[in-house]
Design an enzyme around this catalytic site. Structure first.
Site, PDB file in Angstrom:
ATOM      1  N   GLY A 149      33.027  46.785  33.654  1.00 43.49           N
ATOM      2  CA  GLY A 149      33.629  48.097  33.805  1.00 43.49           C
ATOM      3  C   GLY A 149      32.948  49.028  34.775  1.00 43.49           C
ATOM      4  N   GLY A 188      33.263  48.852  37.746  1.00 47.81           N
ATOM      5  CA  GLY A 188      34.300  49.105  38.735  1.00 47.81           C
ATOM      6  C   GLY A 188      35.418  49.972  38.195  1.00 47.81           C
ATOM      7  N   GLU A 219      41.072  44.944  31.837  1.00 48.69           N
ATOM      8  CA  GLU A 219      40.360  43.667  31.788  1.00 48.69           C
ATOM      9  C   GLU A 219      40.240  43.178  30.346  1.00 48.69           C
ATOM     10  OE1 GLU A 219      37.450  44.105  35.707  1.00 48.69           O
ATOM     11  OE2 GLU A 219      36.748  44.799  33.755  1.00 48.69           O
ATOM     12  N   LYS A 251      22.813  39.091  37.592  1.00 55.25           N
ATOM     13  CA  LYS A 251      23.542  39.723  36.483  1.00 55.25           C
ATOM     14  C   LYS A 251      23.028  39.273  35.108  1.00 55.25           C
ATOM     15  CE  LYS A 251      26.377  41.857  39.266  1.00 55.25           C
ATOM     16  NZ  LYS A 251      25.961  41.322  40.568  1.00 55.25           N
TER      17      LYS A 251
END
Length: 260
Positions: free
Chosen positions: A126, A128, A134, A152
């Site tokens: 999230g 983005g 999503e 990540k």
């Protein structure tokens, strides 16, 4: 982040070179690693599937690849369900047929990136701004393949020190942000409204995003999730718990695939 693959890691059998004649190190950018992971994920795609199309820099590579395979005739009868307006526009430009969850309530496969992945394959997504759509699409899929580069990977969610997003309604957002911050006060939480320039960032759903910055592990993730969602004004949060079925990680050592 650039990652070097040293010549010593290349097999002399594969290269036909002795260590003394090895080529210089190969440098892979973070985006190249994302592309490697994305292309590997698309190998799970089969003709006739309903696909959840993720959002973000990593997922973009997967959507591009799906469009390429459709043009080549290597994939047919694909239906895509985009998780954002941006992905919708990308898919349309590539000629990928699109629909929605109303028409296809069960999705065969979703491919998307993640902002964080913990050792148990829980995710933060999230950053983005597309976390709600999503979660709706990826929560409806039979298989959810997550694609990331090794940067990540975190020991626990929030471990990167970067944002844990929460989508909230614009009405009295300061009140909601204060309640979110108080909820995780013991973790040193700071809640900030996400902005674009001087204006609030607005999601595809017309909402705002409150980014939570955590200094400590928030503990039981399901308890934290329930506590966030109980707050009036909260729409959804960016913790994707027990949703990923496969995580593909691209690193300097190659591609690693983790299955649930």
């Amino acid at each position: 982040m650039a990652i070097a693959i040293s010549a010593e890691k290349l097999s002399s059998v594969e290269t036909g070179l002795s260590p003394l004649s090895s080529p210089p190190p190969v440098i892979l950018t973070q985006d190249e690693l994302k592309k490697i992971a994305a292309y590997k994920a698309v190998e799970f795609v089969e003709s006739g599937m309903v696909l959840g199309l993720g959002t973000g820099s990593t997922a973009k590579h997967a959507v591009d690849r799906i469009g390429e395979l459709l043009r080549q005739g290597k994939l047919t009868n694909i239906v895509g369900i985009p998780t954002s307006k941006k992905t919708h526009e990308q898919a349309v430009s590539l000629g990928i047929p699109l629909s929605d969850l109303d028409s296809y309530p069960v999705v065969d496969l979703a491919i998307d990136g993640a902002d964080e992945v913990d050792p148990f394959m829980n995710l933060v997504k999230g950053r983005g701004g597309s976390l709600l759509r999503e979660k709706m699409v990826e929560g409806a899929c039979k298989k959810f393949v997550v694609i990331v580069d090794e940067s990540k990977l975190v020991p626990h969610l929030g471990g990167s020190g970067l944002a844990m997003p929460v989508e909230v309604v614009p009405y009295c957002w300061k009140f909601t942000a204060k309640r979110l911050q108080d909820l995780f006060e013991d973790c040193g939480c700071v809640a900030k409204l996400r902005t674009t320039g001087e204006q609030p960032f607005v999601t595809d759903n017309g909402n705002y995003v409150i980014d939570l910055y955590l200094k400590k592990d928030i503990g039981d993730l399901k308890v934290a999730s329930d506590n966030i969602l109980r707050l009036a004004g909260v729409v959804e949060h960016g913790m994707f718990l027990d949703m990923a079925t496969t995580v593909i990680v691209a690193s300097e050592l190659g591609v690693t695939i983790r299955n649930k």
